[in-house]
Design a protein around this motif. Structure first.
Motif, PDB file in Angstrom:
ATOM      1  N   ASN A 120     -73.921 -71.097 -86.630  1.00  0.00           N
ATOM      2  CA  ASN A 120     -73.650 -71.239 -88.070  1.00  0.00           C
ATOM      3  C   ASN A 120     -73.166 -72.639 -88.432  1.00  0.00           C
ATOM      4  N   MET A 121     -73.417 -73.583 -87.524  1.00  0.00           N
ATOM      5  CA  MET A 121     -73.106 -75.001 -87.733  1.00  0.00           C
ATOM      6  C   MET A 121     -71.617 -75.240 -87.975  1.00  0.00           C
ATOM      7  N   ARG A 122     -70.786 -74.477 -87.251  1.00  0.00           N
ATOM      8  CA  ARG A 122     -69.347 -74.724 -87.320  1.00  0.00           C
ATOM      9  C   ARG A 122     -68.891 -75.328 -85.990  1.00  0.00           C
ATOM     10  N   ALA A 123     -67.957 -76.289 -86.061  1.00  0.00           N
ATOM     11  CA  ALA A 123     -67.427 -76.893 -84.836  1.00  0.00           C
ATOM     12  C   ALA A 123     -66.590 -75.855 -84.080  1.00  0.00           C
ATOM     13  N   VAL A 124     -66.506 -76.014 -82.755  1.00  0.00           N
ATOM     14  CA  VAL A 124     -65.739 -75.045 -81.954  1.00  0.00           C
ATOM     15  C   VAL A 124     -64.790 -75.779 -81.005  1.00  0.00           C
ATOM     16  N   ASP A 125     -63.738 -75.076 -80.608  1.00  0.00           N
ATOM     17  CA  ASP A 125     -62.829 -75.596 -79.586  1.00  0.00           C
ATOM     18  C   ASP A 125     -63.117 -74.855 -78.293  1.00  0.00           C
ATOM     19  N   VAL A 126     -63.608 -75.577 -77.301  1.00  0.00           N
ATOM     20  CA  VAL A 126     -63.985 -74.951 -76.032  1.00  0.00           C
ATOM     21  C   VAL A 126     -62.826 -75.114 -75.048  1.00  0.00           C
ATOM     22  N   VAL A 133     -75.590 -80.740 -77.506  1.00  0.00           N
ATOM     23  CA  VAL A 133     -74.300 -80.503 -76.850  1.00  0.00           C
ATOM     24  C   VAL A 133     -74.505 -79.532 -75.699  1.00  0.00           C
ATOM     25  N   MET A 134     -73.623 -79.682 -74.696  1.00  0.00           N
ATOM     26  CA  MET A 134     -73.744 -78.812 -73.528  1.00  0.00           C
ATOM     27  C   MET A 134     -72.443 -78.057 -73.311  1.00  0.00           C
ATOM     28  N   LEU A 135     -72.574 -76.770 -73.036  1.00  0.00           N
ATOM     29  CA  LEU A 135     -71.398 -75.953 -72.726  1.00  0.00           C
ATOM     30  C   LEU A 135     -71.597 -75.372 -71.345  1.00  0.00           C
ATOM     31  N   SER A 136     -70.474 -75.119 -70.662  1.00  0.00           N
ATOM     32  CA  SER A 136     -70.574 -74.474 -69.367  1.00  0.00           C
ATOM     33  C   SER A 136     -69.847 -73.145 -69.447  1.00  0.00           C
ATOM     34  N   GLN A 137     -70.511 -72.116 -68.902  1.00  0.00           N
ATOM     35  CA  GLN A 137     -69.869 -70.795 -68.902  1.00  0.00           C
ATOM     36  C   GLN A 137     -68.549 -70.856 -68.112  1.00  0.00           C
ATOM     37  N   ASP A 138     -68.482 -71.781 -67.152  1.00  0.00           N
ATOM     38  CA  ASP A 138     -67.252 -71.920 -66.348  1.00  0.00           C
ATOM     39  C   ASP A 138     -66.029 -72.206 -67.223  1.00  0.00           C
ATOM     40  N   SER A 139     -66.236 -72.891 -68.360  1.00  0.00           N
ATOM     41  CA  SER A 139     -65.098 -73.209 -69.234  1.00  0.00           C
ATOM     42  C   SER A 139     -64.440 -71.940 -69.753  1.00  0.00           C
ATOM     43  N   PHE A 140     -65.178 -70.836 -69.713  1.00  0.00           N
ATOM     44  CA  PHE A 140     -64.662 -69.597 -70.302  1.00  0.00           C
ATOM     45  C   PHE A 140     -64.122 -68.625 -69.252  1.00  0.00           C
ATOM     46  N   TYR A 141     -63.897 -69.137 -68.026  1.00  0.00           N
ATOM     47  CA  TYR A 141     -63.239 -68.264 -67.040  1.00  0.00           C
ATOM     48  C   TYR A 141     -61.886 -67.854 -67.598  1.00  0.00           C
ATOM     49  N   ARG A 142     -61.509 -66.568 -67.385  1.00  0.00           N
ATOM     50  CA  ARG A 142     -60.172 -66.140 -67.810  1.00  0.00           C
ATOM     51  C   ARG A 142     -59.161 -66.792 -66.880  1.00  0.00           C
ATOM     52  N   GLY A 143     -58.030 -67.210 -67.408  1.00  0.00           N
ATOM     53  CA  GLY A 143     -56.963 -67.709 -66.539  1.00  0.00           C
ATOM     54  C   GLY A 143     -56.409 -66.537 -65.739  1.00  0.00           C
ATOM     55  N   VAL A 176     -67.279 -66.608 -75.317  1.00  0.00           N
ATOM     56  CA  VAL A 176     -68.549 -67.359 -75.211  1.00  0.00           C
ATOM     57  C   VAL A 176     -69.423 -67.041 -76.426  1.00  0.00           C
ATOM     58  N   VAL A 177     -69.557 -65.734 -76.723  1.00  0.00           N
ATOM     59  CA  VAL A 177     -70.453 -65.322 -77.808  1.00  0.00           C
ATOM     60  C   VAL A 177     -69.929 -65.832 -79.151  1.00  0.00           C
ATOM     61  N   SER A 178     -68.600 -65.749 -79.338  1.00  0.00           N
ATOM     62  CA  SER A 178     -68.054 -66.205 -80.617  1.00  0.00           C
ATOM     63  C   SER A 178     -68.277 -67.710 -80.790  1.00  0.00           C
ATOM     64  N   CYS A 179     -68.149 -68.437 -79.693  1.00  0.00           N
ATOM     65  CA  CYS A 179     -68.367 -69.879 -79.717  1.00  0.00           C
ATOM     66  C   CYS A 179     -69.842 -70.189 -80.060  1.00  0.00           C
ATOM     67  N   LEU A 180     -70.760 -69.466 -79.429  1.00  0.00           N
ATOM     68  CA  LEU A 180     -72.184 -69.696 -79.714  1.00  0.00           C
ATOM     69  C   LEU A 180     -72.516 -69.312 -81.162  1.00  0.00           C
ATOM     70  N   ARG A 236     -63.224 -80.302 -78.332  1.00  0.00           N
ATOM     71  CA  ARG A 236     -63.849 -80.067 -79.635  1.00  0.00           C
ATOM     72  C   ARG A 236     -65.358 -80.306 -79.505  1.00  0.00           C
ATOM     73  N   VAL A 237     -66.155 -79.312 -79.891  1.00  0.00           N
ATOM     74  CA  VAL A 237     -67.607 -79.481 -79.837  1.00  0.00           C
ATOM     75  C   VAL A 237     -68.158 -79.334 -81.255  1.00  0.00           C
ATOM     76  N   GLU A 238     -68.852 -80.368 -81.693  1.00  0.00           N
ATOM     77  CA  GLU A 238     -69.402 -80.370 -83.055  1.00  0.00           C
ATOM     78  C   GLU A 238     -70.773 -79.676 -83.060  1.00  0.00           C
ATOM     79  N   PRO A 239     -71.200 -79.154 -84.207  1.00  0.00           N
ATOM     80  CA  PRO A 239     -72.537 -78.530 -84.285  1.00  0.00           C
ATOM     81  C   PRO A 239     -73.640 -79.535 -83.929  1.00  0.00           C
TER      82      PRO A 239
END
Ligand SMILES: Nc1nc2c(ncn2[C@@H]2O[C@H](COP(=O)(O)OP(=O)(O)OP(=O)(O)O)[C@@H](O)[C@H]2O)c(=O)[nH]1
Ligand SMILES: O=P(O)(O)OC[C@H]1O[C@H](OP(=O)(O)OP(=O)(O)O)[C@H](O)[C@@H]1O
Ligand SMILES: O=c1cc[nH]c(=O)[nH]1
Length: 471
Positions: free
Chosen positions: A123-129, A79-89, A114-118, A145-148
């Protein structure tokens, strides 16, 4: 299909894998070459993904690098995440003067998220990005939704700048592209895709993007494991090398990915066969000792292979030179009494006349975790030697830790110690490898864990000392 040894559950490359309880075994032949015990554990229990961070200046090609890595790892779950997704509104006040807002400063990103998501993915838990909209500078009310996964890639200009993110990464990549090329790409992209005009893009670049690159992004290059020259040509060789390394890491038992100082002897069916014999409770004492000795010899030979060597040239029987190596001088063994003494013969058989010291530790009262030193007899000049500490079973790790502490208290450098074991539990590996990152820990198999009431390794062998020494 059944055999006398049990139910045949898989046929791999013509090899039948049997499992007495009919449980499932993964069919990947590479896995068979690795440690089956550790693989069995990881398929049942939790495994950790391999984390890759990809940083670089704006429009350097980070996304393309990530896409190419993902394509090459098509047979893995990535899976790929982008730090841009975590820009503050942006707040209404910030929105009113958006031209003055610095999107390139580390504070513009919600790093805690970002850190909590990683951490969750670790810990192999799905996250909402979050989903970020570059045109409105706001987060969408929707999430992705990003799966482990086996491999998690995170890209962004600041992923190597932020320590909390960096510390979670197994591989750190910096994409290095010429500033001119990046600016040209940035203008093109922001005009075409992010609703900006050319003057605005250049203004933002001069005021914020370039200074932030110089202050935060470029200096983070020093944290990279790999710097990929990128630009007009896509660096396919670098992508190949990176993906080969990741594939190799994924084939390794999970603990070896975590600890560079852990070495598991490459397994084969010969070694598995000998392990099967010594673990079988119906094996006779004579056979237990015979096969344990053979395995211990392999462990010792493997350990010796980690000592430094010097180049040496000899002349062969044909009169031609042979350029080889000379074994390390100045070594000694230290066995942890009693089971460790079973390894002394193997060491003596490999290194004629080697000095061997002894250490006896014992638990303090009812404290399994605390071991006190009862007896030690070590070579007087041990501080000048490489030391092979020997104990066939690494369970909680407490005996090993106490013994290593005793050896180090005699002036031996941590980096000159090897700990040799036949069977190791993950709990003991974590304890020893973490506490002594420069001690090389060598074992022939990693088992599932420790029984919480008996503190025995499971499946293990039972009491090694009794099996080896008592009738
Ligand atoms: N104007 C504006 N810029 C933003 C906003 N949010 C982020 N940025 C910019 O987005 C950039 C980060 O994205 P990049 O690293 O360029 O994007 P990327 O697509 O990952 O780049 P590559 O894959 O390397 O080509 C930063 O330089 C910010 O200036 C925004 O809401 N408004
Ligand atoms: O990692 P740990 O939890 O410390 O356990 C491992 C120790 O336990 C066993 O010895 P034991 O104390 O049974 O003594 P023995 O060698 O005399 O059998 C083994 O030989 C190790 O020394
Ligand atoms: O399983 C175990 C644990 C410690 N010591 C052993 O001999 N066996």
């Amino acid at each position: 299909m059944t055999s006398s040894a049990g139910k045949i559950v898989e046929t791999v490359n013509g090899l039948h894998i049997t499992c007495p309880n009919g449980g499932s075994i993964e069919s990947d032949s590479d896995e068979l070459k690795g440690s089956r015990s550790s693989r069995q554990r990881s398929t049942r229990g939790r495994t950790q993904p391999f984390f890759i961070g990809v940083a670089g200046g704006t429009a350097s090609g980070k996304t393309t690098v990530c896409d190419k890595i993902m394509q090459r790892l098509h047979d893995q779950c990535v899976v790929m995440l982008s730090q841009d997704s975590f820009y503050r509104g942006l707040t209404p006040e910030e929105l009113a003067d958006v031209a003055s807002y610095n999107f390139d400063h580390p504070d513009s990103i919600d790093n805690t998220a970002v850190v909590s998501c990683l951490d969750d993915l670790k810990n192999m838990r799905a996250v909402d990005v979050p989903i970020y909209d570059f045109t409105s500078h706001q987060r969408s009310t929707e999430v992705r939704r990003v799966e482990p996964a086996d491999v998690v890639i995170i890209e962004g200009i600041l992923v190597l700048h932020i320590e909390e993110i960096r510390s979670l990464l197994n591989m750190k990549i910096f994409v290095d592209t010429d500033d001119d090329l990046r600016l040209a790409r940035r203008i093109q992209r922001d005009v075409a895709m992010r609703g900006r005009d050319i003057a605005g893009v250049i203004d933002q670049y001069t005021k914020f993007v370039k200074p932030a690159f110089d202050t935060f992004v470029a200096p983070s290059r020093k944290h990279a494991d790999i710097i990929i020259p990128w630009g007009r040509m896509e660096n396919e060789v670098a992508i190949d090398l990176i993906t080969e390394h990741i594939k190799m890491k994924l084939r390794q038992p999970e603990l070896q990915r975590l600890y560079h100082n852990l070495e598991v002897i490459p397994s084969n069916f010969q070694i598995r066969g000998m392990h099967t014999l010594i673990r079988d409770r119906t094996t006779s004492k004579a056979d237990f000792v015979f096969y344990a000795d053979r395995l211990l010899r392999l462990v010792v030979e493997h350990g010796l292979g980690h000592l430094p060597f010097t180049e040496k040239c000899v002349v062969t029987g044909t009169g031609h030179p042979y350029i080889g190596v000379d074994f390390a001088k100045k070594l000694c063994g230290v066995s942890i009494i009693r089971s460790g003494e079973s390894m002394e013969n193997a060491l003596r058989a490999c290194c004629k006349g080697i000095k061997i010291g002894k250490i006896l530790v014992h638990r303090v009262g009812d404290h399994v975790m605390e071991k006190e030193l009862i007896y030690e007899k070590l070579p007087a000049d041990i501080a000048e030697r490489h030391v092979l500490v020997m104990d066939p079973i690494l369970a909680t790790g407490n005996s090993a830790i106490r013994a290593i502490q005793v050896v180090m208290s005699k002036g031996v450098d941590e980096g000159k110690i090897l700990f040799l074991s036949l069977i190791a539990a993950p709990e003991g590996i974590h304890m020893v490898c973490r506490k002594f990152p420069r001690v090389k820990v060598i074992t022939s198999e990693i088992d599932e864990g420790i029984d919480e009431s008996t503190f025995q390794v499971v499946p293990g062998v039972g009491e090694f000392g009794d099996l080896y020494f008592c009738d």
